[in-house]
Design an enzyme around this catalytic site. Structure first.
Site: not given
Ligand SMILES: NC(=O)c1ccc[n+]([C@@H]2O[C@H](COP(=O)([O-])OP(=O)(O)OC[C@H]3O[C@@H](n4cnc5c(N)ncnc54)[C@H](OP(=O)(O)O)[C@@H]3O)[C@@H](O)[C@H]2O)c1
Length: 287
Positions: A10-12, A36, A60, A101-102, A125
């Site tokens: 993922g991004q983070l 998982d 998430a 999240t916000d 969400y």
């Molecule tokens: N993105 C935003 O704008 C935002 C804003 C506020 C808060 N957040 C929070 O910040 C956190 C990180 O966000 P992000 O944008 O980095 O997310 P992301 O890029 O979607 O990455 C999520 C990661 O988790 C993995 N994943 C998803 N479901 C899973 C499962 N059931 N078991 C194991 N791994 C799983 C994904 O794998 P795959 O590659 O296989 O899908 C991916 O590696 C999250 O908690 C999100 O709610 C995000």
């Protein structure tokens, strides 16, 4: 430090993996197939095998409109799985760090939200993430980091890429682009957040609880896009629109900028969002 990172694609998660290794931490970052979060046994197995000092969960279900359609899956991923991981981490004596999240806020406040502000989520969400916060924080050594408008080198696969990259793609296919001017956020670069998270977990006076970690300052999605196009010198027509803080019937917070009040007291500061955006564009688009 021995760190288990969940969500490495993922991004983070990808930024955390890179930065943690660069700092010399001992990192285990299993794939989704190996761990998982919806499968408690796979988490337990990783904990028994690796015995980390810190678990960082970035996984998430955070496609906001999809959470409305699949609320059970949202609660399973964002609350029940988080509770199980916090509980097992507690049994192993490890710190548990997870992200929120916000969108836990209603958006009624007109200045950035601090950690002690009262939440009031408007959609599934936000509700599922807030429930996950309470679930994790009922155990010692649990940290919830709320962030906002995240974009990283590795795009968010679950959302079809990140906001910045998608607007750049749009600009190649359209002469005129409409962007919402009705939501104010703190856009945050995953590379800056990752460094702040690693600073926090290594901090001698860290405590359980909620932290806001976002790039400093705020803007609307329209203003954010304007800055992207300004830096890249993209000349398409950008039109601000008011969608009433909604996607169809689903409500979004109109103002959900966050303020890093607790982190700042520990000298954990993230740069301004414009500075972050320019570094991101420079790194990803070589400009
Ligand atoms: N993105 C935003 O704008 C935002 C804003 C506020 C808060 N957040 C929070 O910040 C956190 C990180 O966000 P992000 O944008 O980095 O997310 P992301 O890029 O979607 O990455 C999520 C990661 O988790 C993995 N994943 C998803 N479901 C899973 C499962 N059931 N078991 C194991 N791994 C799983 C994904 O794998 P795959 O590659 O296989 O899908 C991916 O590696 C999250 O908690 C999100 O709610 C995000």
């Amino acid at each position: 430090m021995k760190i288990l990172i969940i969500g490495k694609t993922g991004q983070l998660g990808s930024a955390l993996l890179k930065d943690a290794l660069a700092l010399g931490h001992d990192v285990l970052a299993p794939s989704r197939q190996e761990l998982d979060i919806l499968n408690e046994e796979s988490f337990l197995k990783a904990m028994m095998h690796y015995k980390p000092e810190v678990v960082i969960n970035t996984a998430a279900f955070h496609n906001v409109p999809l959470c409305e359609v699949e609320p059970i899956k949202a609660f399973q991923s964002n609350c029940i799985a988080v509770k199980k991981m916090a509980e097992i981490s507690h049994e192993f004596g490890a710190w548990f760090v997870s992200f929120s999240t916000d969108y836990v806020f209603s958006g009624a406040k007109q200045i950035p939200y601090i950690e002690s502000d009262t939440p009031g989520p408007l959609q599934m969400y936000g509700l599922s993430k807030l429930a996950g916060e309470y679930a994790a924080l009922s155990y010692n050594k649990s940290i919830i980091i709320r962030t906002c408008g995240l974009y990283g080198i590795q795009g968010a696969t679950s959302k079809g890429g990140n906001f910045v990259d998608n607007r750049i793609k749009d600009s190649k296919q359209n002469n005129r682009i409409e962007i919402g001017n009705d939501q104010t956020i703190s856009p945050t670069y995953a590379g800056d957040l990752s460094k702040a998270v690693l600073q926090l977990i290594a901090h001698p006076s860290k405590e359980s609880g909620i932290y806001h970690l976002v790039n400093e300052g705020y803007c609307t999605w329209y203003e954010f896009t304007k800055e992207i196009f300004k830096i890249l010198d993209i000349g398409v027509e950008l039109v601000p629109v008011d969608r009433g803080g909604k996607t169809d019937k689903m409500r979004r917070p109109r103002f959900s900028a966050l303020k890093n009040e607790k982190g700042a007291k520990m000298e954990i500061d993230l740069p301004n969002w414009k500075d972050a955006l320019s570094r991101y564009l420079n790194m990803k688009y070589n400009m």
